[in-house]
Design a protein around this motif. Structure first.
Motif, PDB file in Angstrom:
ATOM      1  N   CYS A 188       0.859  -1.182   0.000  1.00 51.31           N
ATOM      2  CA  CYS A 188       0.000   0.000   0.000  1.00 51.31           C
ATOM      3  C   CYS A 188       0.895   1.232   0.000  1.00 51.31           C
ATOM      4  N   CYS A 189       0.751   2.058  -1.037  1.00 52.15           N
ATOM      5  CA  CYS A 189       1.605   3.243  -1.187  1.00 52.15           C
ATOM      6  C   CYS A 189       0.995   4.502  -0.572  1.00 52.15           C
ATOM      7  N   TRP A 202       0.066  -7.673  -5.120  1.00 51.86           N
ATOM      8  CA  TRP A 202      -1.022  -6.687  -5.089  1.00 51.86           C
ATOM      9  C   TRP A 202      -0.424  -5.329  -4.777  1.00 51.86           C
ATOM     10  N   LEU A 203      -0.683  -4.354  -5.638  1.00 47.67           N
ATOM     11  CA  LEU A 203      -0.218  -2.988  -5.429  1.00 47.67           C
ATOM     12  C   LEU A 203      -1.424  -2.073  -5.312  1.00 47.67           C
ATOM     13  N   ALA A 244       2.984   0.547 -12.209  1.00 45.61           N
ATOM     14  CA  ALA A 244       2.746  -0.866 -11.926  1.00 45.61           C
ATOM     15  C   ALA A 244       3.383  -1.762 -12.977  1.00 45.61           C
ATOM     16  N   GLU A 245       3.328  -1.340 -14.228  1.00 41.47           N
ATOM     17  CA  GLU A 245       3.939  -2.106 -15.322  1.00 41.47           C
ATOM     18  C   GLU A 245       5.453  -2.175 -15.131  1.00 41.47           C
ATOM     19  N   SER A 246       6.075  -1.044 -14.821  1.00 41.29           N
ATOM     20  CA  SER A 246       7.533  -1.001 -14.679  1.00 41.29           C
ATOM     21  C   SER A 246       8.012  -1.748 -13.439  1.00 41.29           C
ATOM     22  N   MET A 247       7.168  -1.815 -12.407  1.00 46.05           N
ATOM     23  CA  MET A 247       7.534  -2.479 -11.158  1.00 46.05           C
ATOM     24  C   MET A 247       7.172  -3.965 -11.150  1.00 46.05           C
ATOM     25  N   GLY A 248       6.519  -4.428 -12.202  1.00 47.06           N
ATOM     26  CA  GLY A 248       6.184  -5.848 -12.286  1.00 47.06           C
ATOM     27  C   GLY A 248       5.091  -6.289 -11.343  1.00 47.06           C
TER      28      GLY A 248
END
Length: 266
Positions: free
Chosen positions: A167-168, A186-187, A218-222
């Motif tokens: 959770c950011c 899960w992000l 999210a794409e760049s962090m996988g």
């Protein structure tokens, strides 16, 4: 484990509740933030949860749309303790500034017969950047998101078997969070509005993201699954459709744009 979104809106929404949610498993509950007031009680009731079961609470930061619902939880807990109608203990985690504010508001707004339960049965616990606690039986690490506004913490929960939920908070990703965010199963990330409507909502002036920004991250962090929240409410009727349509252009994992009271199985 289930994720129940009690609220999905930003600070000034009126058509939905402010962002807060519950993680639950095996009849244990972890409430994250409280929204902007006693609407937290309405949201819990209407999702079929008993507020008394919220024994572990985390408050990310001091903004009104996150902390005031927690004050109401303190009132309800302490009041029912004083009336002999609340069994056991409860714990609220937050960084030191938020804990100080919660304690001060409780001591100034509640009766002494209620506040006497602070630290005795309702524990206000300050956590440090990088500190790990066991929540829902899972190792949960709190971290400073290095907000440019109010000091704010997020958290990363170990789901087992190499899986994690991160959770950011309610601000854009900061590089200091990389070790927690990278390869999250899960992000949870804020998305103030559509990128196509950035000129209308001015998210960058408020230090927030667009759907495009969050999805590119999210794409760049996988990240395998992305949950977007803390949004505007002028597109509420078509928010899920519109945000999903924009987001799929930048993110190829599983994208979720939940409504208030929606439940996701993790």
């Amino acid at each position: 484990m289930k994720l129940t979104m009690l609220g999905t809106g930003n600070a000034l929404v009126s058509e939905c509740y402010n962002t807060c949610f519950v993680l639950s498993e095996n009849d244990e509950y972890f409430l994250v933030d409280g929204g902007g007031g006693n609407g937290i009680l309405h949201q819990l009731k209407h999702v079929g949860m008993d507020w008394k079961d919220m024994r572990t609470i985390f408050v990310t930061h001091k903004h009104l749309d996150h902390i005031m619902g927690a004050v109401w939880m303190i009132r309800m807990i302490c009041q029912h303790m004083s009336q002999g109608r609340y069994e056991g203990e409860a714990t609220i985690y937050a960084h030191d500034e938020v804990i100080g504010l919660l304690r001060g508001m409780a001591e100034n707004l509640l009766q002494k017969k209620q506040t006497k339960f602070l630290d005795e049965r309702l524990h206000l616990v300050a956590v440090e950047d990088g500190e790990t606690k066991t929540i829902l039986g899972r190792a949960t690490t709190f971290f400073d998101i290095h907000s440019t506004k109010a000091k704010q913490f997020g958290f990363c929960m170990d789901l087992g078997e190499g899986r994690k939920l991160t959770c950011c908070g309610d601000e854009p990703y900061n590089d200091s969070e990389k070790s927690y965010v990278e390869n999250s199963t899960w992000l949870l990330h804020e998305a103030f509005c559509l990128y196509s409507q950035a000129d209308i909502f001015s998210p960058y002036e408020k230090h927030h993201s667009t759907v495009k920004d969050a999805c590119e991250l999210a794409e760049s962090m996988g990240a395998a699954n992305l949950v977007l929240y803390h949004t505007e409410d002028r597109n509420l009727g078509r928010r899920k459709e519109l945000y999903t349509e924009e987001g799929k252009n930048y993110y190829h994992g599983n994208l979720y744009v939940p409504e208030d009271l929606e439940v996701l199985a993790l």
